[in-house]
Design a protein around this motif. Sequence first.
Motif, PDB file in Angstrom:
ATOM      1  N   LEU A  31       0.846  -1.189   0.000  1.00 38.98           N
ATOM      2  CA  LEU A  31       0.000   0.000   0.000  1.00 38.98           C
ATOM      3  C   LEU A  31       0.882   1.239   0.000  1.00 38.98           C
ATOM      4  N   ALA A  32       0.318   2.346  -0.452  1.00 34.98           N
ATOM      5  CA  ALA A  32       1.009   3.640  -0.427  1.00 34.98           C
ATOM      6  C   ALA A  32       0.144   4.599   0.370  1.00 34.98           C
ATOM      7  N   ALA A  33       0.764   5.590   0.994  1.00 28.11           N
ATOM      8  CA  ALA A  33       0.002   6.582   1.752  1.00 28.11           C
ATOM      9  C   ALA A  33       0.603   7.965   1.562  1.00 28.11           C
ATOM     10  N   THR A  34      -0.279   8.944   1.526  1.00 25.89           N
ATOM     11  CA  THR A  34       0.136  10.343   1.515  1.00 25.89           C
ATOM     12  C   THR A  34      -0.622  11.054   2.621  1.00 25.89           C
ATOM     13  N   TYR A  35      -0.010  12.090   3.170  1.00 28.00           N
ATOM     14  CA  TYR A  35      -0.717  12.837   4.207  1.00 28.00           C
ATOM     15  C   TYR A  35      -0.550  14.332   3.997  1.00 28.00           C
ATOM     16  N   THR A  36      -1.545  15.063   4.467  1.00 27.61           N
ATOM     17  CA  THR A  36      -1.500  16.519   4.456  1.00 27.61           C
ATOM     18  C   THR A  36      -1.924  17.004   5.833  1.00 27.61           C
ATOM     19  N   THR A  37      -1.383  18.134   6.228  1.00 26.92           N
ATOM     20  CA  THR A  37      -1.785  18.744   7.494  1.00 26.92           C
ATOM     21  C   THR A  37      -2.321  20.133   7.209  1.00 26.92           C
ATOM     22  N   THR A  38      -3.332  20.505   7.967  1.00 25.11           N
ATOM     23  CA  THR A  38      -3.963  21.809   7.847  1.00 25.11           C
ATOM     24  C   THR A  38      -4.048  22.408   9.239  1.00 25.11           C
ATOM     25  N   PRO A  39      -3.566  23.648   9.422  1.00 24.18           N
ATOM     26  CA  PRO A  39      -3.650  24.247  10.757  1.00 24.18           C
ATOM     27  C   PRO A  39      -5.076  24.252  11.291  1.00 24.18           C
ATOM     28  N   TYR A  40      -5.189  23.990  12.563  1.00 26.91           N
ATOM     29  CA  TYR A  40      -6.472  24.013  13.246  1.00 26.91           C
ATOM     30  C   TYR A  40      -6.695  25.443  13.700  1.00 26.91           C
ATOM     31  N   VAL A  41      -7.646  26.096  13.121  1.00 26.45           N
ATOM     32  CA  VAL A  41      -7.818  27.536  13.290  1.00 26.45           C
ATOM     33  C   VAL A  41      -8.136  27.924  14.729  1.00 26.45           C
ATOM     34  N   VAL A  42      -8.997  27.188  15.409  1.00 26.47           N
ATOM     35  CA  VAL A  42      -9.441  27.572  16.748  1.00 26.47           C
ATOM     36  C   VAL A  42      -8.300  27.400  17.741  1.00 26.47           C
ATOM     37  N   GLY A  43      -7.809  28.491  18.284  1.00 26.81           N
ATOM     38  CA  GLY A  43      -6.801  28.458  19.330  1.00 26.81           C
ATOM     39  C   GLY A  43      -5.375  28.265  18.850  1.00 26.81           C
ATOM     40  N   LEU A  44      -5.175  27.955  17.602  1.00 28.95           N
ATOM     41  CA  LEU A  44      -3.845  27.741  17.048  1.00 28.95           C
ATOM     42  C   LEU A  44      -3.033  26.695  17.809  1.00 28.95           C
ATOM     43  N   LEU A  45      -3.701  25.770  18.463  1.00 33.05           N
ATOM     44  CA  LEU A  45      -3.001  24.743  19.225  1.00 33.05           C
ATOM     45  C   LEU A  45      -3.277  23.356  18.667  1.00 33.05           C
ATOM     46  N   GLY A  46      -3.318  23.258  17.370  1.00 32.48           N
ATOM     47  CA  GLY A  46      -3.544  21.954  16.779  1.00 32.48           C
ATOM     48  C   GLY A  46      -3.608  22.030  15.272  1.00 32.48           C
ATOM     49  N   TYR A  47      -3.683  20.860  14.661  1.00 31.34           N
ATOM     50  CA  TYR A  47      -3.849  20.794  13.211  1.00 31.34           C
ATOM     51  C   TYR A  47      -4.587  19.511  12.860  1.00 31.34           C
ATOM     52  N   ARG A  48      -5.182  19.528  11.674  1.00 29.46           N
ATOM     53  CA  ARG A  48      -5.871  18.353  11.140  1.00 29.46           C
ATOM     54  C   ARG A  48      -4.938  17.632  10.183  1.00 29.46           C
ATOM     55  N   THR A  49      -5.035  16.328  10.171  1.00 24.19           N
ATOM     56  CA  THR A  49      -4.245  15.521   9.247  1.00 24.19           C
ATOM     57  C   THR A  49      -5.174  14.609   8.473  1.00 24.19           C
ATOM     58  N   GLU A  50      -4.966  14.551   7.176  1.00 26.34           N
ATOM     59  CA  GLU A  50      -5.691  13.648   6.285  1.00 26.34           C
ATOM     60  C   GLU A  50      -4.670  12.686   5.705  1.00 26.34           C
ATOM     61  N   VAL A  51      -4.933  11.395   5.826  1.00 26.12           N
ATOM     62  CA  VAL A  51      -4.060  10.374   5.251  1.00 26.12           C
ATOM     63  C   VAL A  51      -4.872   9.597   4.223  1.00 26.12           C
ATOM     64  N   THR A  52      -4.329   9.477   3.030  1.00 26.51           N
ATOM     65  CA  THR A  52      -4.966   8.696   1.977  1.00 26.51           C
ATOM     66  C   THR A  52      -4.138   7.435   1.765  1.00 26.51           C
ATOM     67  N   VAL A  53      -4.775   6.280   1.945  1.00 30.26           N
ATOM     68  CA  VAL A  53      -4.128   4.986   1.746  1.00 30.26           C
ATOM     69  C   VAL A  53      -4.583   4.456   0.396  1.00 30.26           C
ATOM     70  N   THR A  54      -3.627   4.185  -0.487  1.00 27.85           N
ATOM     71  CA  THR A  54      -3.914   3.762  -1.851  1.00 27.85           C
ATOM     72  C   THR A  54      -3.409   2.347  -2.090  1.00 27.85           C
ATOM     73  N   ASN A  55      -4.222   1.558  -2.777  1.00 26.27           N
ATOM     74  CA  ASN A  55      -3.841   0.203  -3.168  1.00 26.27           C
ATOM     75  C   ASN A  55      -3.528   0.209  -4.664  1.00 26.27           C
ATOM     76  N   PRO A  56      -2.245   0.221  -5.046  1.00 28.25           N
ATOM     77  CA  PRO A  56      -1.895   0.238  -6.461  1.00 28.25           C
ATOM     78  C   PRO A  56      -1.945  -1.148  -7.115  1.00 28.25           C
ATOM     79  N   GLY A  57      -2.196  -2.176  -6.326  1.00 28.55           N
ATOM     80  CA  GLY A  57      -2.147  -3.543  -6.832  1.00 28.55           C
ATOM     81  C   GLY A  57      -3.418  -3.995  -7.522  1.00 28.55           C
TER      82      GLY A  57
END
Length: 137
Positions: A31-57
């Motif tokens: 499997l392959a995976a990519t991730y992105t992070t986006t700042p969490y606007v409220v309070g500036l004390l966090g961020y969101r992460t999205e991970v996409t898991v891909t099956n190239p097979g």
Amino acid sequence: MSASPPARAAGIATSPTASPSAGASEVPAPLAATYTTTPYVVGLLGYRTEVTVTNPGPAVRKGWTLTVTLPRSTLRINQVKGATATQNEAVWTFVPDDTTTSVPAGEQVAISFEVHGATLIDAAPADCRIDTVPCAS
């Protein structure tokens, strides 16, 4: 003089050549995976992460393990979707839930979560792996 067919040895049958993969089980592609992070606007004390898991097979993959290493064990993960998370020091391990356990051939599934804590400086994941394969960011 005409050529005669080659003689066959007694007791030896001839058969069509079998393909090398005949009867062998197909090894699933990693499997392959990519991730992105986006700042969490409220309070500036966090961020969101999205991970996409891909099956190239060419075959469905069932089950996977995603590990994300954060720079500090004091950072916390919550709001997990698409997986169940456990923590061991700064390493977070994600295993699929019912919606993401199977990754169809040529398709992908998504996992998301939020990271909370002192994230203004040096809080991006230090490592990310799907099974043992490094993620792309």
